[in-house]
Scaffold this motif. Structure first.
Motif: not given
Length: 402
Positions: A176-187, A229-237
């Motif tokens: 999840r931390l890796l995915l969270l970093l991915g979401l942060a990069f996207l943001a 971004l909510s949809a992307i967050a859901l797709h990332l788990g």
């Protein structure tokens, strides 16, 4: 699809401001009365209204919009400069205290997940705190900047912790931390692209022209950002609320001076949120509140003051570090009380915790009740302290830590 329950929920939301207007001397925040009204009208007392699929769907959207507005309140300028060190020290103290409180309660057999309890205790109701500071003319004073900075840091930490360790989608915290970093990069990418696009004169002129017409282009673009971004967050788990929160932070970064350059934009967003979606979430939270579990035995009811004291300890006590910035005792006490004021995130965290069996309904009800009391008690106690400190200058000494 039936609208009967939704009509009652919306009627409650519309009636709450009028009830508050009848007792103007009682500083009761709207969300508290909305939750209480939901409890009274729901299955726990009168059994007049139920949370059917329509109400629950709008409630989830309301929660996401509430987290979006919380993210929008976070001004990173309050997390920069000399006060940042004090805010960081206070946040670290809060995290340590939250971990200690969670561990002690778990060891005593009072709670199931020490991590969930600690996470719930870290957040602050930034949306309730800012109006109080504005009423006391304290937003631009050191006490206001430090309190808002501390509350912002607490909210960010709580949302991140909840996203990392509690989700309906199973995966390890490391993944999840890796995915969270991915979401942060996207943001960050969204911020860069949006800022670059906004500098194009043709685009900027088009947005300005259509912003206040029936096109309402700023609102439409904002909704794309929130849902996207909510949809992307859901797709990332993750939970959708993480994406909504990030959307608020992103919008603040892209347009930091919106309240000054085009003030109607935030008014419209708050109108949509606080006028429609957010009250549905609070009333529904009251409808689903397990009043029977809270008063099933005296031990459970006694956990309400215990959790309230935990809020004061975890969020209030670290405000002592603000003395190093030259704040008076009254300002430090006021800041601690305001930082210990928390409700929306507690409701969100306990809702997710109950779904994941990370917290018993009785403890969830006690924690929400403690949040309600914090909103009722702490801000009215803080406001006179802020007003007093405005009249009496703080001791003249050089600030430390910056």
């Amino acid at each position: 699809m039936a609208y009967d329950n939704l009509v009652i929920v919306l009627a409650v939301a519309a009636g709450v401001p009028f009830l508050l207007a009848l007792v103007p001397r009682v500083p009761l925040p709207g969300p508290v009365l909305e939750i209480v009204a939901g409890i009274v009208l729901g299955p726990a007392v009168l059994n007049v209204v139920h949370a059917d699929s329509t109400v629950k769907a709008l409630s989830v959207i309301g929660l996401s919009f509430l987290l979006f507005l919380a993210g929008l309140e976070i001004d990173t300028r309050h997390l920069q400069g000399p006060p940042a060190k004090l805010v960081g020290t206070g946040l670290l103290a809060s995290l340590v205290l939250a971990a200690a409180v969670g561990w002690l309660l778990h060891t005593a057999g009072l709670v199931e997940s020490p991590l969930l309890i600690g996470t719930a205790l870290v957040a602050t109701s930034l949306g309730l705190l800012v109006p109080i500071l504005k009423d006391a003319d304290a937003v631009d004073r050191p006490v206001g900047r430090l309190t808002i900075g501390g509350a912002s840091a607490g909210d960010i930490s709580a949302v991140l912790l909840l996203s990392l360790f509690f989700s309906e989608h199973s995966s390890t915290p490391a993944a999840r931390l890796l995915l969270l970093l991915g979401l942060a990069f996207l943001a960050v990418l969204v911020v860069v692209v949006a800022v670059g696009t906004g500098r194009l004169m043709a685009v900027s002129r088009t947005v300005m022209t259509m912003a206040d017409t029936s096109a309402q282009v700023r609102i439409r673009l904002t909704m794309v950002l929130i849902v996207g971004l909510s949809a992307i967050a859901l797709h990332l788990g993750f939970e959708a609320i993480l994406g909504a929160f990030v959307a608020g932070v992103v919008l603040r970064l892209v347009d930091p001076d919106a309240e000054r350059t085009h003030p109607q934009f935030h008014v419209k967003l708050e109108g949509l949120g606080y006028g429609f979606l957010v009250p549905v979430f609070f009333v529904t939270s009251g409808i689903e509140f397990d009043l029977g579990a809270l008063f099933a035995d005296a031990g459970t009811a006694l956990r309400v003051p215990m959790f309230l004291a935990a809020l004061l300890l975890v969020r209030g006590l670290p405000a002592l570090v603000y003395r190093r910035a030259g704040l008076s005792r009254a300002e430090v006490l006021a800041s601690g009380l305001l930082q210990a004021t928390s409700l929306p995130f507690i409701v969100a965290a306990t809702t997710i915790g109950v779904m994941l069996d990370a917290i018993r309904p009785a403890n969830a009800a006690a924690l929400v009740a403690a949040g309600l009391l914090s909103v009722i008690l702490f801000p009215p106690m803080a406001l006179p302290l802020l007003n007093r400190s405005r009249r009496v200058p703080a001791p003249d000494r050089a600030p430390e830590g910056g």
